[in-house]
Design a protein around this motif. Structure first.
Motif, mmCIF file in Angstrom:
data_model
loop_
_atom_site.group_PDB
_atom_site.id
_atom_site.type_symbol
_atom_site.label_atom_id
_atom_site.label_comp_id
_atom_site.label_asym_id
_atom_site.label_seq_id
_atom_site.Cartn_x
_atom_site.Cartn_y
_atom_site.Cartn_z
ATOM 1 N N ASP A 190 7.052 17.125 -27.438
ATOM 2 C CA ASP A 190 6.838 16.108 -26.400
ATOM 3 C C ASP A 190 8.037 15.168 -26.293
ATOM 4 O OD1 ASP A 190 4.398 17.197 -25.876
ATOM 5 O OD2 ASP A 190 3.245 15.701 -27.006
ATOM 6 N N GLY A 194 10.194 15.704 -22.968
ATOM 7 C CA GLY A 194 9.828 14.650 -22.045
ATOM 8 C C GLY A 194 10.691 13.415 -22.172
ATOM 9 N N LEU A 195 10.450 12.650 -23.216
ATOM 10 C CA LEU A 195 11.102 11.360 -23.359
ATOM 11 C C LEU A 195 12.612 11.496 -23.534
ATOM 12 C CD1 LEU A 195 10.648 8.323 -23.558
ATOM 13 C CD2 LEU A 195 10.341 8.605 -26.021
ATOM 14 N N ARG A 198 14.246 12.212 -20.245
ATOM 15 C CA ARG A 198 14.235 11.048 -19.356
ATOM 16 C C ARG A 198 15.267 10.015 -19.790
ATOM 17 N NH1 ARG A 198 11.056 9.830 -15.452
ATOM 18 N NH2 ARG A 198 9.540 11.449 -16.046
ATOM 19 N N ARG A 231 8.966 4.412 -16.648
ATOM 20 C CA ARG A 231 8.272 5.671 -16.902
ATOM 21 C C ARG A 231 8.507 6.137 -18.344
ATOM 22 N NH1 ARG A 231 9.569 6.616 -11.350
ATOM 23 N NH2 ARG A 231 11.618 7.477 -11.899
ATOM 24 N N ALA A 232 9.694 5.892 -18.884
ATOM 25 C CA ALA A 232 9.962 6.256 -20.276
ATOM 26 C C ALA A 232 9.077 5.458 -21.227
ATOM 27 C CB ALA A 232 11.445 6.031 -20.602
ATOM 28 N N GLU A 234 6.119 4.324 -20.492
ATOM 29 C CA GLU A 234 4.774 4.888 -20.369
ATOM 30 C C GLU A 234 4.652 6.190 -21.164
ATOM 31 O OE1 GLU A 234 2.076 3.699 -19.018
ATOM 32 O OE2 GLU A 234 3.091 1.828 -18.474
ATOM 33 N N GLU A 235 5.688 7.039 -21.092
ATOM 34 C CA GLU A 235 5.640 8.281 -21.862
ATOM 35 C C GLU A 235 5.634 8.001 -23.360
ATOM 36 O OE1 GLU A 235 8.512 11.136 -20.812
ATOM 37 O OE2 GLU A 235 7.951 11.230 -18.686
ATOM 38 N N GLU A 238 2.213 7.068 -24.286
ATOM 39 C CA GLU A 238 1.335 8.233 -24.338
ATOM 40 C C GLU A 238 1.541 9.004 -25.632
ATOM 41 O OE1 GLU A 238 -1.004 9.372 -22.350
ATOM 42 O OE2 GLU A 238 -0.864 7.683 -20.961
#
Length: 369
Positions: A190, A194-195, A198, A231-232, A234-235, A238
């Motif tokens: 993840d 993802g992060l 980004r 957004r980073a 928020e990720e 999460e």
């Protein structure tokens, strides 16, 4: 004490009747067991009869009913056969009690008719009390014999129970270690997919903004970088929630499940019944089960609604998650199997029912210790 001395004779008398019925059952079972189609039914009937006998013995001692037997092996049939002895003895002491009651009625009738003297009455009363005491002691002895037979033939010995428990704990420990490794790999994936991507893109945007000679272009790039940074964050939140739900430190499980429902792409209906709050490890396990179930349903279930029901059960707390999707979930898949290992490590039960076309039901039972 009065309840005990009342219940024991009743339980012993009932055991005498059921003992005769069990001998008849064993005779019929011996005749039909040669047919493979009925062996399962015969074994199930034997297990049910043995469970009723254990409930009878527990009722005699004012104890809670024992858990049902898991299997109907030779021990169960051996117990039903061995019960012939306490059943016979129970019938004898019951017959003696009935005879004593009848004799007491004759004495009372003689007193009322005036045909018995006072010394004779006193002698009969003393004799009756002595015989009643011996008779009640006989009931207690028969009940104790019946209980020892049940323990010896139906309950695992202490050594067997310890060996079984050690095996379960060793398997559970190995599965927890494997589950931790799988979880670490998922977190690394993840973060990498993802992060990390980004943040790389965010660095490139800031570099372009830094090199741009146009103030308007710079402002647009900075706005885009700011949005990507949000957004980073928020990720990252999460990912942190998937590692451990920090909200459980200051919120109840019900409130955390409400947060899970708010973040779900599929509508989630939460049905909460008053229940004792489990310990933090149990709440964490229930949270991860709910998250995994909601995520799997959103990705693969094609459901229109998910229902999460939480309430008490006989051992603690129970969570049932159902959806109206396509079903067909694999209980041996990595996600569900990992949840099963997590629940088993807490001495809980994890069940998945997902027939194709009928949705999925996940049931979790955890103790509240």
């Amino acid at each position: 004490m009065l309840r005990r001395w009342t219940r024991i004779p009743v339980a012993v008398a009932a055991g005498a009747v059921t003992g005769a019925a069990e001998l008849l059952f064993l005779l019929v079972a011996g005749l039909v067991v040669m047919f493979p189609l009925v062996r399962g039914q015969v074994a199930g009937a034997a297990r049910w009869i043995a469970d009723q006998e254990r409930r009878r013995l527990a009722w005699a001692r004012s104890e809670p009913a024992p858990p049902p037997l898991r299997s109907a092996g030779p021990r169960v049939f051996g117990y039903l056969a061995a019960r012939a002895l306490p059943a016979l003895l129970g019938g004898l002491v019951t017959a003696l009690l009935v005879t004593g009651v009848a004799l007491a009625g004759i004495v009372v009738r003689s007193v009322l008719a005036g045909t018995m003297t006072v010394p004779g009455l006193l002698g009969q009363v003393l004799l009756g009390i002595t015989l009643l005491t011996l008779n009640l002691q006989g009931f207690v002895t028969v009940a104790g014999l019946d209980r020892r037979l049940a323990r010896a033939l139906l309950e695992s010995s202490t050594r067997e129970e310890l060996e079984r428990r050690i095996g379960e704990l060793a398997a559970s420990r190995a599965e927890v270690v494997a589950a931790v490794d799988v979880e670490r790999q998922r977190i690394e994936r993840d973060l990498h997919d993802g992060l990390q991507q980004r943040l790389v893109a965010l660095g490139m945007l800031l570099g372009r903004a830094r090199r741009s000679p146009d103030p308007e272009r710079t402002r647009a790039l900075l706005d885009q970088a700011h949005a990507d940074a949000q957004r980073a964050v928020e990720e990252m939140r999460e990912v942190a929630w998937r590692v451990y739900p920090s909200a459980l430190a200051h919120s109840s499980l019900d409130e955390v499940l409400a947060m899970v429902a708010q973040r779900s792409a599929v509508p989630v209906r939460i049905d909460l019944a008053p229940h004792p709050r489990p310990g933090r490890p149990a709440e964490t396990a229930l949270y991860f089960v709910a998250c995994e179930a909601v995520t799997n349903t959103a990705k693969h279930g094609a459901a229109t609604v998910i229902t999460i029901a939480v309430g008490p059960n006989a051992t603690g707390v129970e969570m049932v998650i159902t959806d109206d999707g396509v079903g067909g979930a694999d209980p041996d898949g990595s996600g569900l199997h990992g949840l099963a290992r997590r629940v088993a490590a807490l001495d809980g039960r994890f069940e998945v029912r997902s027939p194709p076309g009928e949705g999925t039901t996940i049931r979790v039972e955890l103790p509240c210790g």
